[in-house]
Scaffold this motif. Structure first.
Motif, PDB file in Angstrom:
ATOM      1  N   GLY A 169       0.802  -1.220   0.000  1.00  0.00           N
ATOM      2  CA  GLY A 169       0.000   0.000   0.000  1.00  0.00           C
ATOM      3  C   GLY A 169       0.834   1.268   0.000  1.00  0.00           C
ATOM      4  O   GLY A 169       0.310   2.364  -0.158  1.00  0.00           O
ATOM      5  N   GLU A 170       2.140   1.104   0.180  1.00  0.00           N
ATOM      6  CA  GLU A 170       3.050   2.240   0.161  1.00  0.00           C
ATOM      7  C   GLU A 170       2.943   3.006  -1.159  1.00  0.00           C
ATOM      8  O   GLU A 170       2.784   2.405  -2.221  1.00  0.00           O
ATOM      9  CB  GLU A 170       4.442   1.637   0.292  1.00  0.00           C
ATOM     10  N   LEU A 171       3.063   4.325  -1.087  1.00  0.00           N
ATOM     11  CA  LEU A 171       2.955   5.140  -2.299  1.00  0.00           C
ATOM     12  C   LEU A 171       4.273   5.122  -3.058  1.00  0.00           C
ATOM     13  O   LEU A 171       5.315   5.461  -2.519  1.00  0.00           O
ATOM     14  CB  LEU A 171       2.589   6.585  -1.940  1.00  0.00           C
ATOM     15  N   HIS A 229       2.661   0.123  -3.896  1.00  0.00           N
ATOM     16  CA  HIS A 229       3.505  -1.049  -3.713  1.00  0.00           C
ATOM     17  C   HIS A 229       2.624  -2.201  -3.261  1.00  0.00           C
ATOM     18  O   HIS A 229       1.857  -2.075  -2.314  1.00  0.00           O
ATOM     19  CB  HIS A 229       4.591  -0.766  -2.674  1.00  0.00           C
ATOM     20  N   ALA A 230       2.718  -3.330  -3.960  1.00  0.00           N
ATOM     21  CA  ALA A 230       1.714  -4.377  -3.785  1.00  0.00           C
ATOM     22  C   ALA A 230       2.102  -5.432  -2.759  1.00  0.00           C
ATOM     23  O   ALA A 230       1.283  -6.291  -2.426  1.00  0.00           O
ATOM     24  CB  ALA A 230       1.433  -5.045  -5.131  1.00  0.00           C
ATOM     25  N   TYR A 283       7.677   3.718   5.248  1.00  0.00           N
ATOM     26  CA  TYR A 283       6.616   2.789   4.828  1.00  0.00           C
ATOM     27  C   TYR A 283       5.308   3.523   4.563  1.00  0.00           C
ATOM     28  O   TYR A 283       5.139   4.682   4.909  1.00  0.00           O
ATOM     29  CB  TYR A 283       6.399   1.744   5.925  1.00  0.00           C
ATOM     30  N   GLY A 284       4.399   2.754   4.020  1.00  0.00           N
ATOM     31  CA  GLY A 284       3.076   3.289   3.740  1.00  0.00           C
ATOM     32  C   GLY A 284       2.228   3.379   4.988  1.00  0.00           C
ATOM     33  O   GLY A 284       2.485   2.727   5.999  1.00  0.00           O
ATOM     34  N   ILE A 285       1.197   4.205   4.904  1.00  0.00           N
ATOM     35  CA  ILE A 285       0.222   4.348   5.991  1.00  0.00           C
ATOM     36  C   ILE A 285      -1.084   3.797   5.431  1.00  0.00           C
ATOM     37  O   ILE A 285      -1.636   4.352   4.481  1.00  0.00           O
ATOM     38  CB  ILE A 285       0.091   5.832   6.386  1.00  0.00           C
ATOM     39  N   ASN A 286      -1.563   2.696   5.992  1.00  0.00           N
ATOM     40  CA  ASN A 286      -2.728   2.032   5.385  1.00  0.00           C
ATOM     41  C   ASN A 286      -4.063   2.680   5.740  1.00  0.00           C
ATOM     42  O   ASN A 286      -5.035   2.493   5.036  1.00  0.00           O
ATOM     43  CB  ASN A 286      -2.745   0.552   5.755  1.00  0.00           C
ATOM     44  N   TYR A 287      -4.105   3.432   6.835  1.00  0.00           N
ATOM     45  CA  TYR A 287      -5.389   4.029   7.255  1.00  0.00           C
ATOM     46  C   TYR A 287      -5.200   5.514   7.544  1.00  0.00           C
ATOM     47  O   TYR A 287      -4.329   5.901   8.324  1.00  0.00           O
ATOM     48  CB  TYR A 287      -5.911   3.349   8.516  1.00  0.00           C
ATOM     49  N   ILE A 331      -5.283  -4.067  -3.229  1.00  0.00           N
ATOM     50  CA  ILE A 331      -4.884  -3.281  -4.391  1.00  0.00           C
ATOM     51  C   ILE A 331      -5.278  -4.033  -5.649  1.00  0.00           C
ATOM     52  O   ILE A 331      -4.847  -5.172  -5.864  1.00  0.00           O
ATOM     53  CB  ILE A 331      -3.364  -3.022  -4.386  1.00  0.00           C
ATOM     54  N   ASP A 332      -6.105  -3.418  -6.433  1.00  0.00           N
ATOM     55  CA  ASP A 332      -6.459  -3.968  -7.736  1.00  0.00           C
ATOM     56  C   ASP A 332      -5.244  -3.734  -8.636  1.00  0.00           C
ATOM     57  O   ASP A 332      -4.940  -2.607  -9.009  1.00  0.00           O
ATOM     58  CB  ASP A 332      -7.696  -3.240  -8.271  1.00  0.00           C
TER      59      ASP A 332
END
Ligand SMILES: [Zn+2]
Length: 637
Positions: A54-56, A62-63, A258-262, A280-281
């Motif tokens: 989910g990272e941008l 990022h999957a 890292y990504g922030i999922n929420y 992630i589609d």
């Protein structure tokens, strides 16, 4: 937002602080044993994660999980029982990658591998020799390569588009969506650190709105106190304001981000925006370009997450968000609170207040202008700032096809006036101001969500209905320098979703040959674009606006031996302009598999039978995209 959703989201955000509360979605974990996925690298030892799901990233979400490895060659284990359903070797992208499909319907993906182990390794190598190809993509049925949980399937590597040795580990569900591998509660990953926030950006979402009495997008650094951040002063605002945040997550003892999922945003204590990235589609990952502020990304490399939903944004991360627009400022002070939560449940908050203001004609504009005028674009609005002149009467004239219209400043300060022109209503050829005239090369207004063709003497463009995220205003210009033609098409600050087809109509006459090509120019670097020539017209596709030049590449690639002996042949290859398109090697006339790492330029042999020495006449041919060919020969004793 439905009440049930409010409650659900609040629970997610505000309970406890352990992995347990994110007990994985039951639909994801159907199939019983799935709960028991094994960590694929050194299970049981604490691991360093270098990227999260989910990272941008610049053009995609990022999957998977990036798991750090000390160098290459670390055994990679299957996370669960299953079978190898696909194996791919490619120079770019995921490099060498294995897909394992499990009884629960999920598929785990292991990418950037150095080599495949066991039966699959031998099979793929033989297939590459049989087909005489370096790149290959094979699919398998359940009975071909069954795998048990914990079985070594490969050695980790740095192949494809990998920026350092690591394993990219992905979990995909039945619908080919990537889900967060951390739902399996791996004890190897520890995150007790809350996300870090750096900046908040505020943006006027229409021409009537103002931030500190101005139109535009403004960035503000936040002040940190523990896991709470704030803007130390209130900000004046009116109208409809878009909020963006620059932040990332951290884990202990690493330098990685890292990504922030929420993310959620409360305005006047009411939830107004939520963003949850838990699936992630994979076919829609490029839509990240509507989630981030594209201009900030292109100009500064900053990945700001928008907390408002643009018209062209079709991502489904916003369940329960009713209002798509920004924060509407009323008569009272508006408190805003943003919560950022990582997968470990650690939360940071950002607080600030928007203070209502009435837009004024004369405002305090700080900073001197260096140039007599400056043009800036924000969506449909052209913002023109003009330095104050003595002779000023305050109006400027917009010219379009020989006719003019006068407009007044939207607001002004001591030394400049600011004009806002809505390009949906007026597309100027030029604007005359007291500081002189400015020419604009707008050719057309291009609508999104419909096919559209643009034609001119200079070039044609075919837009599909999915090319643009939003209506755009196409500017085109032409230049020729040292007999090199250059076409500037659109703005690089406008993202494209799907490719556009461009047909250039060069003004110079060319003798056509393969070494003549089209390149996208960025600064001093050129990227080659595959193109078709027909009757002195050149056709190609691109997913980026920018500058395109026509030029020849007449220089052959270079080949330098690094170590060529009976164990293996290792060389370094390079091309100056169009890039390497093809290579082929043989030993005593027999095809020899070569593996190429485009990042370093190294190319090395991989024998069919590893026990046999490499002996005899070795020959490597390398061809660039312009058809220039180089051959290297050596006798290996
Ligand atoms: Zn990765």
């Amino acid at each position: 937002m439905k009440l049930s959703e409010v409650v659900f989201f609040s629970l997610l955000i505000f309970c406890g602080n352990t992995y347990a509360q994110f007990s994985p979605d039951k639909t994801v974990l159907s199939g019983g044993a799935a709960n028991d996925y094994l960590f694929p690298i050194r299970p049981g030892s604490t691991s360093i994660i270098t990227g999260t799901m989910g990272e941008l990233r610049n053009t995609h979400f990022h999957a998977g999980l990036d798991i750090d490895t000390p160098g290459v060659g670390v055994p990679v284990l299957s996370a669960q029982d299953g079978y190898i359903s696909r194996a791919t070797c490619s120079t770019g992208g995921y490099g060498n990658v294995l897909f394992i499909t499990h009884p629960d319907g999920n598929t785990t993906v292991y990418a950037h591998l150095e080599e495949f182990k066991g039966a699959i390794g031998d099979y793929v190598r033989r297939q590459r020799y049989t087909r005489k190809v370096s790149e290959i993509d094979l699919q398998f049925s359940p009975n071909q390569f069954p795998i048990s949980r914990g079985e070594v399937i490969a050695l980790s590597g740095n192949t494809g588009g990998s920026g350092g040795p690591h394993l990219h580990f992905e979990v995909r569900n039945n619908d080919n969506e990537a889900i967060n591998p951390l739902v399996y509660g791996f004890s190897e990953v520890k995150d007790h650190m809350a996300p870090l926030a750096f900046k908040v950006a505020l943006k006027t979402l229409d021409s009537k709105s103002r931030i500190n009495d101005q139109f535009g997008r403004f960035e503000f650094s936040v002040v940190r106190k523990g896991d709470t951040y704030s803007l130390p002063y209130p900000i004046l605002a009116s109208g409809n304001i878009g909020v963006e945040v620059l932040a990332h997550d951290k884990m202990e003892n690493t330098r990685f981000r890292y990504g922030i999922n929420y993310i959620d945003m409360r305005v006047n204590d009411q939830i107004m925006f939520t963003q949850t990235i838990d699936k992630i589609d994979l076919s829609e990952s490029r839509r990240i370009l509507t989630l981030m502020d594209y201009k900030a990304l292109e100009l500064k490399g900053d990945r700001y997450n928008k907390l408002y939903i643009d018209d062209g944004n079709q991502l489904n991360y916003y369940v329960g968000v009713e209002k798509k627009s920004g924060v509407v400022i009323g008569d009272a002070e508006t408190p805003v609170q943003i919560s950022l939560k990582d997968f470990g449940g650690n939360i940071s908050k950002i607080n600030f207040t928007l203070k209502p203001s009435n837009p004024v004609d004369e405002t305090l504009l700080l900073g001197m202008m260096n140039r007599p005028f400056e043009t800036e674009y924000q969506e449909n609005i052209l913002k023109l700032s003009v330095k104050t002149c003595l002779s000023e009467k305050g109006e400027i004239d917009l010219w379009q096809k020989g006719k003019s219209t006068s407009i007044n400043a939207a607001y002004k300060g001591k030394n400049q006036s600011v004009y806002l022109i809505d390009l949906r209503h007026y597309l100027p050829d030029s604007i005359s101001t007291c500081q002189g005239s400015i020419n604009y090369s707008f050719q057309d207004r291009i609508p999104s969500e419909t096919d559209y063709s643009y034609y001119s003497d200079l070039l044609d463009i075919e837009f599909s209905k999915s090319s643009l995220y939003d209506t755009t205003f196409l500017a085109v210009s032409y230049d020729t320098l040292h007999r090199k033609e250059s076409f500037k098409i659109g703005s690089r600050l406008v993202p494209l979703h799907q490719s556009i087809g461009i047909t250039l109509k060069p003004r110079l006459n060319y003798t056509q040959s393969k070494d003549l090509g089209v390149y996208r120019k960025e600064g001093n670097s050129y990227s080659y674009l595959p193109a078709d020539w027909r009757n002195n017209r050149i056709h190609f596709s691109t997913r980026e606006f920018g500058e395109f030049v026509i030029q020849r590449d007449t220089i052959t690639p270079s080949i330098a031996p690094v170590s060529v002996n009976s164990t293996s042949a290792r060389l370094k290859i390079r091309d100056n302009l169009s890039g390497i398109s093809y290579f082929e090697a043989n030993i005593n006339g027999e095809w020899l598999l070569m593996v190429y790492d485009y990042k370093t330029g190294y190319i090395k042999s991989e024998k069919l039978d590893k026990s046999k020495p490499l002996k005899g006449d070795f020959e490597l041919k390398v061809v660039d995209n312009a058809g220039n060919e180089k051959i290297y020969k050596q006798k290996i004793l």
